[in-house]
Design a protein around this motif. Structure first.
Motif, PDB file in Angstrom:
ATOM      1  N   ALA A  81      -1.393   5.911   5.757  1.00  0.00           N
ATOM      2  CA  ALA A  81      -2.111   4.682   5.414  1.00  0.00           C
ATOM      3  C   ALA A  81      -1.717   3.602   6.401  1.00  0.00           C
ATOM      4  N   PHE A  82      -2.616   2.661   6.631  1.00  0.00           N
ATOM      5  CA  PHE A  82      -2.356   1.566   7.559  1.00  0.00           C
ATOM      6  C   PHE A  82      -1.181   0.737   7.053  1.00  0.00           C
ATOM      7  N   MET A  83      -0.179   0.525   7.878  1.00  0.00           N
ATOM      8  CA  MET A  83       1.032  -0.214   7.524  1.00  0.00           C
ATOM      9  C   MET A  83       1.728   0.403   6.309  1.00  0.00           C
ATOM     10  N   GLY A  84       1.431   1.660   6.045  1.00  0.00           N
ATOM     11  CA  GLY A  84       2.072   2.339   4.933  1.00  0.00           C
ATOM     12  C   GLY A  84       1.567   1.930   3.565  1.00  0.00           C
ATOM     13  N   GLU A  85       0.529   1.057   3.527  1.00  0.00           N
ATOM     14  CA  GLU A  85       0.011   0.606   2.240  1.00  0.00           C
ATOM     15  C   GLU A  85      -1.062   1.579   1.744  1.00  0.00           C
ATOM     16  N   VAL A  86      -0.696   2.374   0.751  1.00  0.00           N
ATOM     17  CA  VAL A  86      -1.620   3.364   0.198  1.00  0.00           C
ATOM     18  C   VAL A  86      -2.878   2.656  -0.294  1.00  0.00           C
ATOM     19  N   ASP A  87      -4.033   3.143   0.132  1.00  0.00           N
ATOM     20  CA  ASP A  87      -5.254   2.405  -0.135  1.00  0.00           C
ATOM     21  C   ASP A  87      -6.398   3.310  -0.589  1.00  0.00           C
ATOM     22  N   VAL A  88      -6.769   3.086  -1.837  1.00  0.00           N
ATOM     23  CA  VAL A  88      -7.817   3.873  -2.462  1.00  0.00           C
ATOM     24  C   VAL A  88      -9.132   3.809  -1.678  1.00  0.00           C
ATOM     25  N   LEU A  89      -9.543   2.605  -1.315  1.00  0.00           N
ATOM     26  CA  LEU A  89     -10.848   2.464  -0.666  1.00  0.00           C
ATOM     27  C   LEU A  89     -10.863   3.069   0.731  1.00  0.00           C
ATOM     28  N   LYS A  90      -9.717   3.016   1.411  1.00  0.00           N
ATOM     29  CA  LYS A  90      -9.663   3.587   2.748  1.00  0.00           C
ATOM     30  C   LYS A  90      -9.745   5.110   2.667  1.00  0.00           C
ATOM     31  N   THR A  91      -9.133   5.684   1.640  1.00  0.00           N
ATOM     32  CA  THR A  91      -9.210   7.134   1.489  1.00  0.00           C
ATOM     33  C   THR A  91     -10.640   7.558   1.152  1.00  0.00           C
ATOM     34  N   LEU A  92     -11.325   6.746   0.353  1.00  0.00           N
ATOM     35  CA  LEU A  92     -12.730   7.059   0.050  1.00  0.00           C
ATOM     36  C   LEU A  92     -13.564   7.154   1.323  1.00  0.00           C
ATOM     37  N   LEU A 112      -9.236  -9.638   4.830  1.00  0.00           N
ATOM     38  CA  LEU A 112     -10.493  -9.275   5.476  1.00  0.00           C
ATOM     39  C   LEU A 112     -10.691  -7.779   5.626  1.00  0.00           C
ATOM     40  N   GLY A 113     -10.236  -7.034   4.661  1.00  0.00           N
ATOM     41  CA  GLY A 113     -10.569  -5.620   4.681  1.00  0.00           C
ATOM     42  C   GLY A 113      -9.501  -4.696   5.227  1.00  0.00           C
ATOM     43  N   PHE A 114      -8.391  -5.253   5.692  1.00  0.00           N
ATOM     44  CA  PHE A 114      -7.341  -4.356   6.157  1.00  0.00           C
ATOM     45  C   PHE A 114      -6.708  -3.604   4.989  1.00  0.00           C
ATOM     46  N   PHE A 115      -6.743  -4.234   3.826  1.00  0.00           N
ATOM     47  CA  PHE A 115      -6.193  -3.595   2.636  1.00  0.00           C
ATOM     48  C   PHE A 115      -7.157  -3.814   1.486  1.00  0.00           C
ATOM     49  N   SER A 116      -7.137  -2.918   0.504  1.00  0.00           N
ATOM     50  CA  SER A 116      -7.997  -3.141  -0.643  1.00  0.00           C
ATOM     51  C   SER A 116      -7.192  -3.794  -1.761  1.00  0.00           C
ATOM     52  N   VAL A 117      -7.903  -4.327  -2.737  1.00  0.00           N
ATOM     53  CA  VAL A 117      -7.226  -5.055  -3.807  1.00  0.00           C
ATOM     54  C   VAL A 117      -6.574  -4.110  -4.819  1.00  0.00           C
ATOM     55  N   PHE A 142      -1.035 -12.004   0.716  1.00  0.00           N
ATOM     56  CA  PHE A 142      -1.780 -11.785  -0.523  1.00  0.00           C
ATOM     57  C   PHE A 142      -0.854 -11.224  -1.576  1.00  0.00           C
ATOM     58  N   TYR A 143      -1.252 -11.351  -2.790  1.00  0.00           N
ATOM     59  CA  TYR A 143      -0.496 -10.744  -3.878  1.00  0.00           C
ATOM     60  C   TYR A 143      -1.474 -10.269  -4.920  1.00  0.00           C
ATOM     61  N   ALA A 199      -6.874 -24.545   5.175  1.00  0.00           N
ATOM     62  CA  ALA A 199      -6.308 -23.754   4.098  1.00  0.00           C
ATOM     63  C   ALA A 199      -7.440 -22.986   3.463  1.00  0.00           C
ATOM     64  N   MET A 200      -7.258 -21.698   3.325  1.00  0.00           N
ATOM     65  CA  MET A 200      -8.296 -20.892   2.698  1.00  0.00           C
ATOM     66  C   MET A 200      -7.612 -20.004   1.689  1.00  0.00           C
ATOM     67  N   ASP A 201      -8.195 -19.871   0.532  1.00  0.00           N
ATOM     68  CA  ASP A 201      -7.717 -18.810  -0.337  1.00  0.00           C
ATOM     69  C   ASP A 201      -8.870 -18.243  -1.132  1.00  0.00           C
ATOM     70  N   TRP A 202      -8.731 -16.986  -1.463  1.00  0.00           N
ATOM     71  CA  TRP A 202      -9.798 -16.337  -2.208  1.00  0.00           C
ATOM     72  C   TRP A 202      -9.205 -15.219  -3.028  1.00  0.00           C
ATOM     73  N   GLY A 203      -9.893 -14.862  -4.095  1.00  0.00           N
ATOM     74  CA  GLY A 203      -9.348 -13.801  -4.924  1.00  0.00           C
ATOM     75  C   GLY A 203     -10.250 -13.444  -6.082  1.00  0.00           C
ATOM     76  N   ASN A 204      -9.881 -12.363  -6.741  1.00  0.00           N
ATOM     77  CA  ASN A 204     -10.608 -11.878  -7.904  1.00  0.00           C
ATOM     78  C   ASN A 204      -9.714 -11.981  -9.124  1.00  0.00           C
ATOM     79  N   ALA A 205     -10.348 -12.176 -10.273  1.00  0.00           N
ATOM     80  CA  ALA A 205      -9.644 -12.015 -11.531  1.00  0.00           C
ATOM     81  C   ALA A 205     -10.563 -11.205 -12.431  1.00  0.00           C
ATOM     82  N   THR A 206     -10.031 -10.190 -13.065  1.00  0.00           N
ATOM     83  CA  THR A 206     -10.854  -9.449 -14.016  1.00  0.00           C
ATOM     84  C   THR A 206     -10.051  -9.222 -15.290  1.00  0.00           C
TER      85      THR A 206
END
Lengths: 279, 774
Positions: free
Chosen positions: B137-148, B190-195, B289-290, B324-331
């Motif tokens: 995985a990129f930077m070792g961050e396991v990523d569901v969307l990248k594997t898809l 910007l897409g390097f990692f998924s949420v 990000f967190y 300053a920019m921030d963005w995020g999801n809450a579900t």
């Protein structure tokens, strides 16, 4: 900065952001020569009419190949005429290298509709534009900015500021021209400064222009009124900056108001400006 | 439609009385941690009847009275047999144990051995987290969307883009659900990692076609991501320390065997290194990000179970005081499973989802902030009825209340010349009802037929009446918040069939119509988090797609090797694009910029997958073409879109070298992206301006990349619960500079244009991650 918010800030933000990422990820750029298809040459028109005496011209050329050597051949033998909706007519004559200027003293008048007619290579091309009003520029000032202390980390240098009153209740479109020691700055897309008044409709606008000047420069700052269509044209030029980057928008032909398949634009503007000597 | 559902519900008790059969039902779980097991095959020995557990681990099997041996089979788990005497309705909950023999092998498929050929499902793929975690995985961050994106038919937009493309669809045509809540922007940085934090995810299923009737709202695909329930036996913690981020997960029982919780968090710390940089531009900047996932579930008696899950994630980017920019999801999702009878399983869901972004320039003379968000509140009822072994009926209804707040810009200092400006909020209801049945006609033929009816209602708020060319606003009407002023919708048939040619192979076919009511307003070459969604309405019709697919499925080597070949053809209506030089930023009249037309996509996908043994993984090849025809773009002629990549191939390998060592490899190849290049030039002053004659007429160089990884399990001390492992990865191993786009710059001398190929990743990226669990 304000003048560029609408058209450029969003783009600049993402541009900056992606530049930042590329820096972090050691991304790279490689200069390449591409073999691009070449389309048929077309007449290109750069035509400006203003309410000032010295700022009226028409420049004609044929479009050329896109790439390392972009040669656009001047059109020297065209007939160029300008009429307005009151029936006044003025002829433009060829000076040099495809540049045409009014044959006699001429000044545009605000709120008149101007029509440009060009006969070149046996074809007739026309374009029309209203000449919108412009507010008076109240003040033009300058100050020295140091990178170290500037929140934007801008280059060291003198920056110009301006103030004017935007007219409420109408949509206004503006362009700022900077003339340094007698020469208009329009070397690349970043020199094109245009905006609409969406974000400051009716406000007394105070803003700084993101271009550096040096001690001793004589600078004229002109505020030009634009039609909505002309603003779109200039905005499209300005959007050419950072083209092809991470968030570059889908490339598209620039808008034109010239008929018969020509490219370019005919724009009529009222001009209000001030000249300062940077000491 | 509603009447049919009502009748069906009323008739249920009658039918139960009329039968001389009994039902055995229950939940299947993992013995060790109590996680629900999805897709466990439950059958009568001898193969006379059988079923599969649903996403909540529930199964129901109705048989004539008698004695039976029930078998519970699940790959990677020990098969369990139970003798039952069926003289009344039975509840039989089952806990399966991880097969210790299998434990050391990577499990790629979590289905019954021959489900690949037998199940009436095509164009879908399930990826359990265990598989995803062993891959580089990129930077070792396991990523569901990248594997898809390693699966055939799923295309990456390239490094640094948030979207992915499924079978020629655009990025906004994928429905990404996290515990049933839609996630509008599934990317960090910007897409390097998924949420999606891998530690909190149980499994991922993607539908590229054959989308079941219970799902809708997007044209191209469904990505169904399920969070773990949490261990309901014992408390545990797991986590990892990686090159750019750390993770920590806590889980345990709320009450043993009754309920459990899981809390999982992740934060990147690349920005902490930035602070150490001598470069002033970098050390005063922030970029991180967190995210936080949490889920609770509790069982109230045998018939009721409640789940509450939530996600919150945010990206932050700051460049000195300038930007300053921030963005995020809450579900948030609240679900109630209720068993009406042992044959009627129901699930009622309430969902909240919010995506927002904020851009500000706090420290400047004309300080301002810009906020935008989209918010969904939704209610859903899904019922499954198992009348007998041949039929399993699903029906339900859902409604989503959308609130769009496209933009509010405000001055942030007294001196600022910026005036407050608000784009009109928009409100809409998206409703749907559905009914489907999966029917086993005979031993060889299975059919699934379903019908979904969806409709979209714009309500309340200000609406602009536009002139015929849409360029002028004629008048503005203001509606009451509950007043519906426009309704659009229609039927969405969903069909699928599987025909067993023999014990080893089958032919499958599917057709589905999908409708999409939300559109992403982006005319950039790649989607960014600052794009806004616009609803269908007076001037914007819903997007519609029809997809037919045909496939051949065959298993080899005693079901260890699964091969498939699928071909699809898809037509799309009301596809949107934007007029040349469209002005999308802060535009209250965005409909004026939209152009619409038709689209077409076709292709075939070949895949061979091995899911047991020391060597597991898959190899795939995809041929795909896609185009759009939209009046006003490319002179009205059909043009290729960015996701048109004729050839792509992937190789994904996980090899168990020894007891404690696993090697992983990804190799990707794809045709280059298409871009639009000029065919002529003219000038304004000294500025060189381009002339374009063909949209996306130029194809960049091919894309290829190799990633490697090595996972080392540390020796576990006898009697200790503490287990740990090291993961080493090398992304883009041979440092290929894949071209993302071409930049055009005008050098000072003004004679022409310099073209530059831009690569986002310029080198190989090594990373180390330490993972632990206790």
């Amino acid at each position: 900065m304000l003048l560029t918010i609408k058209s450029k800030t969003m783009k600049n933000l993402t541009y900056l952001f992606s530049a930042f990422l590329i820096l972090l990820l050691s991304g790279c750029e490689t200069v390449v020569d591409l073999e691009l298809e070449q389309s048929e040459p077309r007449l290109s028109v750069e035509a400006i009419v203003t309410d000032q005496q010295d700022l009226n011209y028409v420049k004609l050329a044929m479009s050329g190949p896109y790439g390392k050597n972009t040669e656009t051949l001047p059109v020297r033998d065209a007939q160029v005429n300008l009429t307005d909706n009151t029936g006044e007519k003025i002829t433009f004559t060829h000076q040099e290298n495809g540049l045409y200027k009014p044959a006699s003293t001429f000044k545009g008048i605000a709120n008149r509709l101007y029509t440009l007619t060009i006969i070149a290579n046996g074809q007739t091309y026309t374009a029309s534009s209203l000449l919108p009003e412009v507010p008076q520029v109240d003040t033009v000032g300058y100050r020295y900015v140091e990178t170290k202390t500037d929140p934007f980390s801008r280059k060291d240098g003198y920056y110009l500021s301006l103030a004017f009153q935007d007219a409420p209740e109408v949509n206004n479109y503006y362009k700022i021209d900077l003339i340094r020691n007698g020469k208009l700055l329009q070397k690349d897309a970043s020199d094109i400064l245009v905006t609409d008044d969406r974000l400051f409709n009716g406000a007394h606008v105070m803003d700084e222009v993101n271009t550096t000047f040096s001690q001793g420069d004589e600078v004229t700052l002109n505020l030009l009124s634009l039609t909505k269509e002309a603003c779109e044209y200039y905005r499209a030029i300005s959007a050419l900056q950072g083209q092809g980057g991470l968030f570059g928008r889908n490339p598209a032909n620039l808008p034109t108001n010239i008929s018969n398949g020509a490219v370019g634009f005919f724009s009529a503007s009222a001009v209000s400006g001030k000249t300062v000597q940077i000491k | 439609m509603k009447k049919i559902l009502f009748l069906l519900v009323c008739l249920l008790p009658l039918q139960l009385l009329a039968q001389q059969k009994f039902t055995v039902s229950g939940n299947v779980k993992d013995l060790k941690n109590g996680e629900d097991l999805i897709g466990v095959s439950v059958g009568v020995a001898g193969g006379k009847a059988g079923t599969v557990s649903n996403v909540y681990g529930f199964y129901s099997l109705t048989l004539p009275a008698g004695n039976y041996t029930l078998q519970y089979t699940y790959i990677g788990y020990q098969t369990v047999s139970r003798q039952i005497t069926l003289d009344r309705n039975l509840v039989l909950n089952m806990e399966l144990e991880n097969d210790t023999k299998m434990l050391n092998e990577v499990v790629v498929s979590s289905q019954k051995e021959d489900a690949h050929i037998r199940q009436n499902k095509m164009s879908t793929e399930v990826l359990p987290m265990a598989t995803i975690k062993t891959l580089p995985a990129f930077m070792g961050e396991v990523d569901v969307l990248k594997t898809l994106q390693m699966l055939p038919g799923v295309q990456s937009g390239g490094e640094g883009t948030s979207g992915f493309y499924v079978r020629g669809g655009s990025v906004d045509q994928n429905l990404i659900l996290l515990d049933e809540a839609p996630v509008y922007n599934a990317s960090h940085l910007l897409g390097f990692f998924s949420v999606f934090n891998a530690d909190a995810i149980k499994d991922v299923e993607i539908y590229k076609g054959g989308i079941p009737a219970e799902y809708g709202g997007r044209l191209a695909s469904l990505v169904d991501i399920r969070m773990k329930e949490g261990n309901n036996k014992t408390f545990g913690a797991s986590g990892g320390v990686g090159t750019i981020a750390s993770r920590l997960t806590l889980e345990g029982p709320l009450k043993k065997d009754k309920g459990s919780f899981i809390v999982s968090g992740r934060r990147t710390y690349a920005d902490l290194f930035l602070k150490l940089s001598p470069d002033e531009n970098l050390n005063q900047s922030a970029l991180y990000f967190y995210d936080l996932n949490t889920k609770l579930n509790y069982k109230f008696g045998e018939k009721d179970r409640v789940f509450v899950s939530g996600y919150f994630g945010q990206d932050v980017f700051k460049f000195k005081e300038t930007l300053a920019m921030d963005w995020g999801n809450a579900t948030a999702t609240a679900r109630w499973n209720h068993l009406f009878t042992d044959k009627v399983f129901s699930n009622f869901t309430a969902i909240y989802s919010n995506f927002n972004y904020k851009i500000g320039s706090p420290g400047t003379a004309n300080a301002f902030s810009l906020k935008s968000n989209i918010e969904d509140v939704s209610l859903k009822a899904d019922l499954a009825y198992f009348p007998n072994n041949e039929n399993s009926i699903k029906f339900g209804a859902s409604t989503i209340y959308h609130t769009f707040k496209p933009g509010l810009i405000k001055p942030e200092s007294e001196r600022s010349s910026i005036r407050e400006m608000k784009l009109d909020n928009k409100y809409a209801l998206e409703n749907a009802v559905y009914l489907s049945n999966e029917q086993e006609i005979n031993n060889r033929l299975k059919l699934t037929y379903g019908l979904r009816y969806s409709f979209f209602q714009n309500m309340g708020g200000k609406v602009q009446e536009l002139s015929e060319d849409r360029q002028q606003v004629i008048s503005v009407t203001e509606y009451e918040r509950t007043e519906i002023y426009k309704t659009q919708g229609g039927l969405e048939p969903r069909l699928a069939a599987t025909f067993m040619l023999n014990e080893k192979s089958s032919v499958k076919a599917s057709y589905n119509k999908t409708r999409q009511y939300l559109h992403l307003a982006s005319n950039a070459t790649s989607a960014s988090p600052f794009d806004v969604y616009i609803p269908s309405g007076k001037y914007l019709k819903p997007q519609i797609a029809d997809q037919a697919a045909l496939g051949y499925f065959r298993n080899f080597l005693n079901n260890q090797l699964e091969a498939s070949a699928e071909a699809y053809y898809k037509t799309m209506q009301n596809q949107i694009d934007f007029r040349d030089n469209a002005d999308l930023a802060l535009n209250n009249n965005i409909e004026a910029e939209v152009l619409s037309g038709t689209g077409k996509a076709y292709g075939f996908e070949l895949m061979v997958k091995k899911h047991a043994g020391k060597l597991t993984g898959w190899a795939s090849y995809t041929f795909s073409r896609t185009e759009r025809t939209i009046d006003g773009i490319n002179e009205g002629k059909a043009y290729r879109v960015r996701q048109d990549k004729p050839h792509s191939a992937t190789l994904v390998v996980s090899y168990k070298i020894s007891e404690r060592m696993t090697f992983g490899l990804n190799q990707v190849y794809a045709s280059g992206n298409v871009v639009t290049m000029p065919s002529g030039a003219y000038r304004h002053g000294d500025i060189i301006l381009p002339i374009y004659t063909e949209r996306n007429g130029y194809r960049l160089k091919d894309y290829h990349r190799l990633d490697l990884s090595l996972t080392l399990d540390n020796r576990q001390k006898p009697g200790s619960k503490y287990a740990s492992s090291w993961n080493f990865s090398l992304f883009n191993a041979y440092a290929r500079k894949n071209v993302f786009s071409i930049a055009m710059e005008q050098p000072e001398d003004g004679t022409g244009i310099q073209t530059k190929e831009i690569s986002i990743l310029g080198s190989a990226f090594p990373a180390v991650t330490y993972n632990f669990k206790f």
